[in-house]
Each structure stands twice: as structure tokens, then as C-alpha cells.
Motif scaffolding. Sequence first.
Motif, PDB file in Angstrom:
ATOM      1  N   GLU A 172       9.716  -8.253   3.436  1.00 53.77           N
ATOM      2  CA  GLU A 172       8.421  -8.234   4.108  1.00 53.77           C
ATOM      3  C   GLU A 172       7.472  -9.217   3.428  1.00 53.77           C
ATOM      4  OE1 GLU A 172       6.337  -4.435   3.678  1.00 53.77           O
ATOM      5  OE2 GLU A 172       7.454  -4.069   1.837  1.00 53.77           O
ATOM      6  N   VAL A 173       6.530  -9.719   4.225  1.00 52.48           N
ATOM      7  CA  VAL A 173       5.484 -10.618   3.749  1.00 52.48           C
ATOM      8  C   VAL A 173       4.186 -10.162   4.402  1.00 52.48           C
ATOM      9  CG1 VAL A 173       4.616 -12.983   3.697  1.00 52.48           C
ATOM     10  CG2 VAL A 173       7.082 -12.559   3.504  1.00 52.48           C
ATOM     11  N   ALA A 174       3.171  -9.855   3.609  1.00 50.17           N
ATOM     12  CA  ALA A 174       1.888  -9.385   4.129  1.00 50.17           C
ATOM     13  C   ALA A 174       0.797  -9.665   3.093  1.00 50.17           C
ATOM     14  CB  ALA A 174       1.962  -7.895   4.437  1.00 50.17           C
ATOM     15  N   LEU A 175      -0.443  -9.501   3.505  1.00 49.63           N
ATOM     16  CA  LEU A 175      -1.539  -9.656   2.552  1.00 49.63           C
ATOM     17  C   LEU A 175      -1.575  -8.508   1.557  1.00 49.63           C
ATOM     18  CD1 LEU A 175      -4.360 -11.036   4.862  1.00 49.63           C
ATOM     19  CD2 LEU A 175      -2.927 -12.285   3.237  1.00 49.63           C
ATOM     20  N   THR A 176      -1.245  -7.321   2.026  1.00 52.61           N
ATOM     21  CA  THR A 176      -1.079  -6.167   1.129  1.00 52.61           C
ATOM     22  C   THR A 176       0.199  -5.439   1.515  1.00 52.61           C
ATOM     23  OG1 THR A 176      -2.387  -4.681   2.524  1.00 52.61           O
ATOM     24  CG2 THR A 176      -3.563  -5.807   0.754  1.00 52.61           C
ATOM     25  N   LEU A 177       0.823  -4.851   0.523  1.00 51.16           N
ATOM     26  CA  LEU A 177       2.041  -4.059   0.723  1.00 51.16           C
ATOM     27  C   LEU A 177       1.754  -2.642   0.250  1.00 51.16           C
ATOM     28  CD1 LEU A 177       4.564  -6.529  -0.970  1.00 51.16           C
ATOM     29  CD2 LEU A 177       4.055  -6.359   1.484  1.00 51.16           C
ATOM     30  N   GLU A 178       2.394  -1.685   0.866  1.00 51.25           N
ATOM     31  CA  GLU A 178       2.305  -0.308   0.393  1.00 51.25           C
ATOM     32  C   GLU A 178       3.708   0.184   0.099  1.00 51.25           C
ATOM     33  OE1 GLU A 178       0.024   1.730   3.367  1.00 51.25           O
ATOM     34  OE2 GLU A 178      -1.859   1.038   2.502  1.00 51.25           O
ATOM     35  N   VAL A 179       3.884   0.680  -1.106  1.00 50.97           N
ATOM     36  CA  VAL A 179       5.180   1.165  -1.581  1.00 50.97           C
ATOM     37  C   VAL A 179       5.089   2.680  -1.696  1.00 50.97           C
ATOM     38  CG1 VAL A 179       6.887   1.011  -3.433  1.00 50.97           C
ATOM     39  CG2 VAL A 179       5.406  -0.958  -2.937  1.00 50.97           C
ATOM     40  N   PHE A 180       5.971   3.363  -1.005  1.00 51.14           N
ATOM     41  CA  PHE A 180       5.998   4.823  -1.046  1.00 51.14           C
ATOM     42  C   PHE A 180       7.299   5.285  -1.667  1.00 51.14           C
ATOM     43  CE2 PHE A 180       3.328   3.649   2.561  1.00 51.14           C
ATOM     44  CZ  PHE A 180       2.179   4.365   2.284  1.00 51.14           C
ATOM     45  N   ARG A 181       7.185   6.064  -2.718  1.00 51.18           N
ATOM     46  CA  ARG A 181       8.312   6.693  -3.374  1.00 51.18           C
ATOM     47  C   ARG A 181       7.959   8.170  -3.535  1.00 51.18           C
ATOM     48  NH1 ARG A 181       9.988   2.514  -1.909  1.00 51.18           N
ATOM     49  NH2 ARG A 181      10.961   0.866  -3.104  1.00 51.18           N
ATOM     50  N   PRO A 182       8.930   9.041  -3.743  1.00 52.11           N
ATOM     51  CA  PRO A 182       8.600  10.458  -3.918  1.00 52.11           C
ATOM     52  C   PRO A 182       7.546  10.648  -5.018  1.00 52.11           C
ATOM     53  CG  PRO A 182      10.958  10.189  -3.684  1.00 52.11           C
ATOM     54  CD  PRO A 182      10.382   8.804  -3.788  1.00 52.11           C
ATOM     55  N   GLY A 183       6.409  11.215  -4.643  1.00 54.29           N
ATOM     56  CA  GLY A 183       5.329  11.466  -5.589  1.00 54.29           C
ATOM     57  C   GLY A 183       4.555  10.241  -6.022  1.00 54.29           C
ATOM     58  N   LEU A 184       4.754   9.117  -5.350  1.00 56.90           N
ATOM     59  CA  LEU A 184       4.130   7.872  -5.793  1.00 56.90           C
ATOM     60  C   LEU A 184       3.746   7.000  -4.604  1.00 56.90           C
ATOM     61  CD1 LEU A 184       3.497   5.908  -8.195  1.00 56.90           C
ATOM     62  CD2 LEU A 184       5.821   5.043  -7.891  1.00 56.90           C
ATOM     63  N   CYS A 185       2.565   6.431  -4.678  1.00 54.20           N
ATOM     64  CA  CYS A 185       2.108   5.451  -3.696  1.00 54.20           C
ATOM     65  C   CYS A 185       1.513   4.277  -4.466  1.00 54.20           C
ATOM     66  CB  CYS A 185       1.059   6.079  -2.784  1.00 54.20           C
ATOM     67  SG  CYS A 185       0.356   4.920  -1.588  1.00 54.20           S
ATOM     68  N   VAL A 186       1.946   3.071  -4.133  1.00 54.48           N
ATOM     69  CA  VAL A 186       1.469   1.863  -4.814  1.00 54.48           C
ATOM     70  C   VAL A 186       1.035   0.853  -3.759  1.00 54.48           C
ATOM     71  CG1 VAL A 186       2.058  -0.029  -6.390  1.00 54.48           C
ATOM     72  CG2 VAL A 186       3.124   2.217  -6.696  1.00 54.48           C
ATOM     73  N   THR A 187      -0.160   0.317  -3.913  1.00 49.82           N
ATOM     74  CA  THR A 187      -0.623  -0.801  -3.097  1.00 49.82           C
ATOM     75  C   THR A 187      -0.426  -2.068  -3.914  1.00 49.82           C
ATOM     76  OG1 THR A 187      -2.239   0.518  -1.892  1.00 49.82           O
ATOM     77  CG2 THR A 187      -2.635  -1.855  -1.970  1.00 49.82           C
ATOM     78  N   VAL A 188       0.173  -3.071  -3.290  1.00 47.38           N
ATOM     79  CA  VAL A 188       0.397  -4.360  -3.952  1.00 47.38           C
ATOM     80  C   VAL A 188      -0.425  -5.404  -3.210  1.00 47.38           C
ATOM     81  CG1 VAL A 188       2.096  -6.100  -4.629  1.00 47.38           C
ATOM     82  CG2 VAL A 188       2.748  -3.672  -4.577  1.00 47.38           C
ATOM     83  N   CYS A 189      -1.280  -6.103  -3.941  1.00 44.80           N
ATOM     84  CA  CYS A 189      -2.140  -7.138  -3.369  1.00 44.80           C
ATOM     85  C   CYS A 189      -2.323  -8.228  -4.412  1.00 44.80           C
ATOM     86  CB  CYS A 189      -3.487  -6.532  -2.981  1.00 44.80           C
ATOM     87  SG  CYS A 189      -4.618  -7.716  -2.198  1.00 44.80           S
ATOM     88  N   HIS A 190      -2.413  -9.465  -3.969  1.00 46.66           N
ATOM     89  CA  HIS A 190      -2.613 -10.539  -4.930  1.00 46.66           C
ATOM     90  C   HIS A 190      -3.940 -10.378  -5.670  1.00 46.66           C
ATOM     91  CE1 HIS A 190      -2.265 -14.364  -6.884  1.00 46.66           C
ATOM     92  NE2 HIS A 190      -3.359 -14.827  -6.304  1.00 46.66           N
ATOM     93  N   TYR A 191      -4.950  -9.949  -4.959  1.00 48.86           N
ATOM     94  CA  TYR A 191      -6.295  -9.875  -5.535  1.00 48.86           C
ATOM     95  C   TYR A 191      -6.617  -8.466  -6.015  1.00 48.86           C
ATOM     96  CZ  TYR A 191      -6.397 -14.145  -2.839  1.00 48.86           C
ATOM     97  OH  TYR A 191      -6.090 -15.370  -2.338  1.00 48.86           O
ATOM     98  N   PRO A 192      -7.306  -8.349  -7.163  1.00 51.28           N
ATOM     99  CA  PRO A 192      -7.747  -7.033  -7.610  1.00 51.28           C
ATOM    100  C   PRO A 192      -8.713  -6.438  -6.565  1.00 51.28           C
ATOM    101  CG  PRO A 192      -8.120  -8.691  -9.314  1.00 51.28           C
ATOM    102  CD  PRO A 192      -7.716  -9.416  -8.075  1.00 51.28           C
ATOM    103  N   MET A 193      -8.652  -5.130  -6.392  1.00 48.85           N
ATOM    104  CA  MET A 193      -9.528  -4.451  -5.432  1.00 48.85           C
ATOM    105  C   MET A 193     -10.223  -3.283  -6.110  1.00 48.85           C
ATOM    106  SD  MET A 193      -7.278  -4.393  -1.909  1.00 48.85           S
ATOM    107  CE  MET A 193      -5.942  -3.377  -2.503  1.00 48.85           C
TER     108      MET A 193
END
Length: 191
Positions: A93-114
Motif C-alpha cells: 500500500e501507498v498512502a499519506l497515512t497508514l493505519e496498522v492494526f494488530r491485536p491490542g495495538l493500533c499504529v498510525t504511520v505518517c511521514h510528518y509528526p502530528m
Amino acid sequence: MDWFIADTHFGHEKMRARRGFASAREMDEALIARWNARVREEDEVFIAGDLICHSELPPAEYLRRLHGRKHLAVGNHDRVWMRGVALGEWFVEVALTLEVFRPGLCVTVCHYPMLDWYRRRHGACLVYGHIHDSRKEPYYDFLQTIPRAYNAGVDVNGLGPVTLEELAANTAAWRARQATERQVTKGAWRQ
């Protein structure tokens, strides 16, 4: 296994000099070796932008050599090289932001700090890049106060991909070094 990385800047002469390599090619080879020493083909690699920058080599020369299933959160230096690549051939996948979902975990990945991201109030993490190991902008001090916001830049993570646990530890160490430097600087003004 999940890996996180940002700001490799493959092919970038300016970053080569800043990182102390004799040539961009030498820097590229070191980055590729560190990436592939950790990442297996079946691993997921979440890239928080600026993968390639001003390289004389075609993007495929890097992409074909890098292990793992790659996910790219687009950075400010990615737009140029992306135009000449069939992105679906190289990235899950390629996007401006990515969301990673794992059991008990959610991570947002973005080039820029938010300042805020999905489910932050519920323990979710942010993985970002862009700032390298710099603190030149006035908001960087504030950024250090935000819990679970992690700098995935290779310049603060041993020039390679890291797990989320390593990312948290490396970011905490980076923040501590920055705090110490601020204290030393403030102390110097008092003398």
C-alpha cells in the motif's frame, strides 16, 4: 514481524555527507545491508516516507533489493521518484497515512509528526519521520512531550529498521539526549 523505518534517503548526496559516508553508493549499501540483516521476505515494513531522494539510480534498483512486504506513507521527497514506478509492483500500500492494526495495538504511520491521530486517547501510537535527528524547529521541543509518538528516522535508529518496542526505546533515548543538550545550553547562558 513488523518493522518501521523512515528517511533512508537512498541516493541523496546531502544525507551521505551528513551521515559521514564517502559516497552515496556507500551509504546506500550500508542502509540496504542493515535493512536486509533484520527484515525477512515475509515481514511487514512500514516506511514513514523519504525512501529515495535525488538518486542517480532508478528506484527499482533499491526496491528489488529490500526485503519485506513494503508499506509506504509518502514523504516530501517521495513524489518525484514515485512517478516512474509501478507502485503496486513494489508496495502493499501507498498512502499519506497508514493505519496498522494488530491485536491490542493500533499504529498510525505518517511521514510528518502530528499532534493527534486515530485512537491516540486509547493508547494508539504514531510513527513518523521527516525530522531526522534535528531539533531546529520550535515545535520539536513540544513534540517530545507527546506520549507514544515515535521518530522512525534512521538517523536516530542505528540506520536501519526497528520494531515498535525498539522504536519506543530509541525515541526515549533521543528525547533524553535532546533534554540534556537543552539543559547544557541553558546552563552555558547562566555562566
